[in-house]
Design a protein around this motif. Structure first.
Motif, PDB file in Angstrom:
ATOM      1  N   ASN A 147       0.815  -1.216   0.000  1.00 14.35           N
ATOM      2  CA  ASN A 147       0.000   0.000   0.000  1.00 14.35           C
ATOM      3  C   ASN A 147       0.848   1.266   0.000  1.00 14.35           C
ATOM      4  OD1 ASN A 147      -2.702   0.828  -0.082  1.00 14.35           O
ATOM      5  ND2 ASN A 147      -2.543   1.537   2.030  1.00 14.35           N
ATOM      6  N   SER A 148       1.908   1.229   0.830  1.00 13.65           N
ATOM      7  CA  SER A 148       2.775   2.423   0.862  1.00 13.65           C
ATOM      8  C   SER A 148       3.463   2.612  -0.503  1.00 13.65           C
ATOM      9  CB  SER A 148       3.784   2.323   2.003  1.00 13.65           C
ATOM     10  OG  SER A 148       4.785   1.411   1.689  1.00 13.65           O
ATOM     11  N   GLN A 149       3.744   1.485  -1.157  1.00 12.33           N
ATOM     12  CA  GLN A 149       4.328   1.579  -2.520  1.00 12.33           C
ATOM     13  C   GLN A 149       3.301   2.171  -3.501  1.00 12.33           C
ATOM     14  OE1 GLN A 149       5.719  -2.359  -3.375  1.00 12.33           O
ATOM     15  NE2 GLN A 149       7.675  -2.065  -2.271  1.00 12.33           N
ATOM     16  N   THR A 150       2.059   1.683  -3.372  1.00 16.30           N
ATOM     17  CA  THR A 150       0.984   2.205  -4.227  1.00 16.30           C
ATOM     18  C   THR A 150       0.842   3.719  -4.038  1.00 16.30           C
ATOM     19  OG1 THR A 150      -0.163   0.126  -3.878  1.00 16.30           O
ATOM     20  CG2 THR A 150      -1.439   1.896  -4.889  1.00 16.30           C
ATOM     21  N   ASN A 151       0.874   4.111  -2.740  1.00 16.17           N
ATOM     22  CA  ASN A 151       0.774   5.517  -2.387  1.00 16.17           C
ATOM     23  C   ASN A 151       1.876   6.335  -3.063  1.00 16.17           C
ATOM     24  OD1 ASN A 151      -0.606   7.500  -1.019  1.00 16.17           O
ATOM     25  ND2 ASN A 151       0.687   7.374   0.801  1.00 16.17           N
TER      26      ASN A 151
END
Lengths: 345, 100
Positions: A147-151
């Motif tokens: 998720n943090s990568q997606t962000n």
């Protein structure tokens, strides 16, 4: 006091046969008659005395025999009663008490072990669940990482869209949407994380509860308590056996006592016989006295004895003696079994 | 608890030492997994050096019994002593697992 009437060797001390032709002097005859009457009265007194006392003694012996029999029954009852104890309205034999107690204790221990084994099985099942939960926690961590990568990607896309100017305006809107989605995912995974932490805490709590259930104390003291119970019951059974043995002996002794007293009561019945014999003797004395007052013309003494006496064997013995014959055999007597005892008297 | 495993042919021998109590549950489970992995026909738990056991320990022996039935090997207990022996007798454990 002796009554020599049955002795064949001795001469009769009071009267003998009157020799024919010899007329006794009147005053001597009167004195003999009166003496005979007096002796006869004394004999009656003796007979009454024997009857009164032997009846009393018989009655007392009878009472003692009855008491002894009751005592025997009482002892028997005691033996029966002490061999059992009452448990919840039910009689339980002492001998089966030990096995009942041991059985109950073993059953209790078996149930504890069953509980423990279920508890341990549950501990293992919980361990498996905890492992699964740990896996879930790892998966959530992966989701957070992604998720943090997606962000980050959304942020990059937005920067690139700005660089593209008007052409990238639409792209900037999409990048914003993606960023919002990533934030929502982040919230959900945070929530999941919290829930997993609570589940783990709950499982840990269950774990310690199960530990309490599974580790019911089975220490040396419990085994010792079991041994102690066994020892107590064994002692109880042994003591009762000794008690019963002593009581049994007492019961046998009392039983023997009862029988002996009953025998004694039976033997006391000699009194009937003695009374009858004394009556016979008194009848003979009466005949003799009569013969002294009417010396001539009357019936002969032996005929009179034969006519008057009812007790057959006494009559036979007296007549044998009078006729100078040997005494009749014992079997002629009315009651052969009692003969010896009565003669002894 | 300490456990020594030996295997001869199809028979396994597990020498249990010290005490068997609740805190050994993880080790005990690993032990059962090790036995299962070897696929023996027989497994003997040598109890002669086991000093004490609590109800959780007895419960674990029951689980070992259930595991043996599930995995198809036969379990027996050998030469229990003192407190352990008394407790096994008291609970009539020999009716569930053969004790030699």
């Amino acid at each position: 006091m002796t009554i020599p009437a049955t002795s064949s060797e001795r001469e009769h001390p009071v009267v003998g046969t009157v020799p024919p032709g010899l007329q006794p002097d009147d005053s001597v005859a009167t004195m003999r008659r009166l003496t005979l009457e007096a002796v006869s009265q004394v004999l009656q007194g003796v007979s009454d005395l024997i009857e009164t006392n032997s009846t009393g003694v018989s009655a007392r012996f009878g009472k003692i025999a009855g008491d002894a029999a009751m005592q025997t029954a009482g002892i028997r009852d005691l033996i029966d009663r002490t061999s059992t104890i009452e448990v919840d309205g039910e009689r339980v034999a002492l001998t089966s008490l030990a096995s009942e107690l041991q059985g109950a204790l073993a059953e209790l221990v078996r149930k504890i072990i069953f509980l423990s084994s279920r508890g341990m099985a549950m501990v293992y099942a919980l361990e498996d669940v905890l492992d699964e939960v740990q896996q879930v926690r790892k998966s959530v961590a992966n989701i957070e990482k992604l998720n943090s990568q997606t962000n980050l990607l959304a942020l990059n896309a937005k920067i690139e869209a700005v660089h593209a100017g008007d052409a990238g305006r639409g792209f900037a809107v999409v990048a914003n949407e993606v960023r919002q989605l990533a934030q929502r995912t982040n919230e959900i995974s945070g929530d999941l994380h919290q829930r997993i932490t609570r589940v783990t805490a709950g499982l840990d709590n269950s774990f310690s509860l199960l530990k309490e259930i599974s580790t019911i104390d089975m220490s040396e003291e419990n085994v010792f308590a079991n041994e102690r119970i066994n020892m107590i019951v064994d002692s109880l059974v042994k003591q009762h056996a000794m008690f019963s043995e002593a009581l049994e002996l007492a019961s046998v002794n009392t039983g023997q006592l009862t029988n002996e007293i009953r025998d004694a009561v039976v033997k006391m019945q000699f009194q009937d016989r003695a009374t009858q014999e004394i009556q016979s003797i008194r009848q003979v004395m009466g005949i003799l006295a009569q013969s002294l007052s009417t010396p001539a013309g009357g019936r002969s003494i032996d005929a009179e004895i034969d006519r008057t006496l009812t007790l057959g064997d006494v009559k036979a013995r007296i007549l044998a003696k009078v006729h100078g014959l040997p005494p009749p055999a014992e079997s002629l007597r009315a009651d052969a079994s009692d003969a010896g005892e009565i003669d002894l008297f | 608890m300490r456990a020594e495993l030996t295997k001869t042919n199809q028979e396994m021998k597990v020498k249990l030492q010290e005490r068997l109590s609740f805190s050994d549950h993880t080790k005990f489970r690993e032990l059962l997994t090790s036995i299962d992995r070897e696929k023996p026909t027989h497994c003997v738990f040598d109890m002669s050096e086991l000093i004490s056991i609590d109800s959780a320990g007895l419960g674990m022996l029951m689980i070992a019994h259930q595991q043996s039935e599930k995995s198809g090997w036969k379990l027996s207990l050998q030469a229990p002593k003192g407190h352990v022996k008394q407790l096994l007798e008291l609970s009539r454990f020999d009716k569930i697992i053969p004790i030699t």
